[in-house]
Design a protein around this motif. Sequence first.
Motif: not given
Length: 432
Positions: A45-46, A247-250
Motif C-alpha cells: 500500500s501507499r 513513490s508514496i502515491t498509489g
Amino acid sequence: MITKTYKCAVFALFTLIFTACKKDQVSAVMYETQSTITVENVLDSRPLVESGTFKGSGTLPVILPGQSINIQFSAAKGQAISFATMYGWSNDLFFAPANPGILVYDADGKPLEGDVSSQVKLWDNGTRVNQVPGANVNHPGVQDTKVITEIRGIDAQGNSYLAASSLVKTILKYNGNSIFTLTLQNISGGTANETPLSPGVWAISYIAGGQLLNPAPLYSAGQSTANGLTSLAETGNTLPLKDYLTSITGIFTPLSPVLVVIYNGVENPVYKLGEPDRGQGLEALAQKGNAESLATYLKGKPGIKAVYVLKAPSTTVLLPAIENQSGGKVSQDITVSPGDRLAIATMYGFSNDWFFATLEKGIDANFKGDVSSSIKLFDDGTAVNEFPGAGISQFNLTGKPSKESLPIALVPNPNAFTTLPDVSKFIKVVLR
C-alpha cells in the motif's frame, strides 16, 4: 409356505438395499478430502491517494502576477489538499497551506467552496539566509541550517511580508461526484511583495479509521526540510519532490471479511456476469463489506455444501501491507468431494461497490496450489462509482452510497479514475 417364502424374500431385499446404501455412504466418505483455503491481502500500500504537479501556461513555466492555474482532484470527508509553490523572488520561501492542508468538506460532509486564501501561509525552508525579497535576489545565496518556520509578517533577517492571502488567491469549487477544482491565482502584482510563483506540487492523503495516513506529505513545520522540498523552495524545481510523492502515491484498501462457498451441481451462487445483482446479499458485501446476509441466504440452498465468512483476527478486515507490516491473512479448513466448486467474494474496501471474486465458473475445490489468477475485480452496479479511496459516498469512508442499477461487470483498468495494479497484487488465494 408362500408367506414364509415372501417374508424371506422381503428380508433379503431389505438387507440388499441396506447394504448398498451403506456402501454408497462409505464410498462418498472415502472420496472426501480435507483442504485449507488461505486468502491474503498482498497489496503493497501507499499513503497518498493522489499527487501531481502544476505550472504556468505561458512560455515560462512560472505563474506570473495576474495568472492562475487549476488543480482538479477527488476527495472524501476528512481528506485535505496540500500544495507548495516557491515565492520566486526569494532565496528559499514557499507558499503552502498549514498541515494537513485545505479541508474540502465540513463536519457534516457538505462540500466547501469559495475563497480559502486565508488557509495559505508563507514558509521559510531554512536552508538559505533571506535577502530583501525582489527581482534582485542573488540565487542561491548564503547557506543556512534552520528548520522550516512560518513567516508571520517579518522573517529572521527582518524583511517584511504581506500575508500570503494578499499574494496568492485560492478558490475551491465543487464539481460533483467528489471532484473539486482548486484555483491558485497570483495576485501579488503591484504589492510590496510582487513575485512570480514557481511550478509546484500537490498531494492528498488517504484517510482510514478517521486518521490521515500522511498528514504532512510536503513538509513539517519545526523540522528540517526533506524529500526534495529544498529544490522547489530554492530554485522552483519540482522534480525531486515530485519523484518522492510519486513513490508514496498509489493504492490503499482493506479487503472485507471473505465469503467462501463450496457448491456442486448449480451455477455460481454469488453472481452472474452481465446480469444485475440478485438481491440476495451481494449488494451488502460489495457496498459495505458485509458478507453475512449473502452467507445466511445461501446456507441450506440446493447444491450449496458449505458457507464460511472469514474474518481477520482483531481487525476483522484484511489490511494491506503497510511499510514493513504484512497484510492480513485468513484461513479455513474445508472438506470437499469430486466435482465440488469453490467461490469467494470480498469487497474492495475503499470503493463504492467493487468486489473481488472468483471467475463465474468458480474454482475446482479439489485443486491444490495458488488460484489467485482465477480472481477478478467486479463492479456490482448498485452504486455510483467515485475515485477509489477518495469518494464522499463510499461506505467505509463514512459515506452513503448513491444508488444505481447496472449489470455486474468487470472493472476496467485503466478506469475513469485511476490505473490499478494487477489483481494478483491485491489478493492471494491458495488451496493446500
